[in-house]
Scaffold this active site. Structure first.
Site, PDB file in Angstrom:
ATOM      1  N   ASP A  71      -7.487  -1.249  -1.537  1.00 33.09           N
ATOM      2  CA  ASP A  71      -7.860  -1.500  -0.057  1.00 33.09           C
ATOM      3  C   ASP A  71      -8.128  -3.055  -0.062  1.00 33.09           C
ATOM      4  OD1 ASP A  71      -9.494  -1.268   2.707  1.00 33.09           O
ATOM      5  OD2 ASP A  71     -11.111  -1.358   1.012  1.00 33.09           O
ATOM      6  N   ASP A  73     -10.389  -4.962   2.845  1.00 30.64           N
ATOM      7  CA  ASP A  73     -11.779  -5.673   3.358  1.00 30.64           C
ATOM      8  C   ASP A  73     -12.889  -5.024   2.158  1.00 30.64           C
ATOM      9  OD1 ASP A  73     -10.397  -6.523   5.066  1.00 30.64           O
ATOM     10  OD2 ASP A  73     -11.075  -5.064   6.790  1.00 30.64           O
TER      11      ASP A  73
END
Length: 318
Positions: A71, A73
């Site tokens: 991922d 963010d």
């Protein structure tokens, strides 16, 4: 799609959109990865600064059927890529001051509340789509390179970067998996020396953005569908793969692989990971409010109001 027959029409439609978004992201990721390989062979990009990772107990060197999915963010980068991208577009006069105030508020929420609120993320995506509509993909890619240097490069978590490098050193492919636009994610992946990126695919016709998405944002279940599709295309065995995220929204993706990691986890993911004895890493230091990173151009009033509201909501959620 026959396997979805037991679902209600509404659930079936949502699942179909997730599958479409995932497949579109996987197709775009493989295409951009091939392009990056070609550019690297021509020496178009220099090597990134090296970070010496700690001696890993995982991954297993030489396991070509394994890969890692990160991922973006708050896992690889502090804050949300789409907000930093918005700051860069404002600087280039793509939109007005009041729109920047919205980005400031959204960034304050994301950094202080520490969660991906669907309403705020949807608002940010809608804003971004309306801003880029009518612009050429090549133009935004070029600007994205500049924005990375201006706002993103210094926000990469060294600890997560070292984890990614460990996979690369083991001879494995490493992919970003994010709700951010695939073009932005691809730039970040390339700058970090990663294999490529799975991201939200915005529709374009003849190289011009239409202001619509292909499927839905690559978020939650759509990320899992993208990883599943990419693994099938790449001949990967998910039980031998790793995935890394900070958010409970990514539990579907983390649950797909044999080696899930919770990185800088939110409270829900932390509890979920501990219950299942997943590995946890937290590279944050001090209070979350210490590095809000709101652009000064947004105006002190907008920043103070947005920050105060985000802090109040964060206290209620604790």
């Amino acid at each position: 799609m026959a396997a979805l027959g037991w679902l209600t029409p509404r659930r079936r439609s949502a699942t179909a959109r997730s599958v479409l978004a995932g497949e579109a992201a996987a197709e775009a990721a493989r295409k951009t990865s091939q392009e990056l390989d070609a550019l690297e062979g021509l020496g178009a990009y220099g090597s990134t600064s090296s970070v010496t990772p700690p001696e890993p107990e995982f991954p297993v060197a030489g396991d070509v059927h394994a890969a890692a999915f990160f991922d973006l963010d708050n896992t690889v980068m502090q804050g949300a890529a789409i907000f930093h991208f918005g700051r860069g577009l404002y600087k280039r006069k793509f939109f007005e001051r009041q729109e920047l105030a919205r980005f400031a508020w959204q960034q304050a929420w994301f950094r202080l509340a520490g969660v991906e609120d669907p309403e705020h993320m949807q608002d940010a995506r809608d804003s971004a789509l309306s801003i880029v509509k009518g612009h050429r993909v090549s133009e935004l890619m070029s600007i994205g390179e500049e924005i990375y240097d201006e706002y993103m490069a210094e926000r990469i978590w060294p600890g997560t970067r070292a984890l990614a490098q460990a996979h690369l050193d083991a001879g494995q492919k490493v992919w970003l998996v994010t709700a951010a636009p695939v073009e932005t994610a691809t730039i970040i992946a390339r700058r970090l020396g990663l294999t490529g990126a799975l991201g939200t695919v915005a529709e374009s016709v003849d190289g011009v953005y239409t202001g619509r998405l292909v499927g839905e944002p690559l978020h939650g279940p759509a990320k899992a569908e993208a990883v599943r599709a990419l693994a099938a295309a790449e001949g990967l065995e998910l039980a031998r793969c790793a995935a890394y995220s900070d958010s409970h929204n990514d539990i579907p993706m983390l649950s797909l692989v044999g080696h899930p990691y919770a990185i800088n986890p939110d409270s829900k993911l932390r509890r979920y990971a501990r219950d299942r004895e997943w590995r946890l890493r937290d590279y944050r230091t001090g209070r979350k409010a210490a590095k809000v990173g709101i652009p000064a151009a947004a105006g002190l009033g907008a920043i103070a109001g947005g920050t105060a509201a985000a802090m109040a909501l964060h206290r209620r959620r604790r």
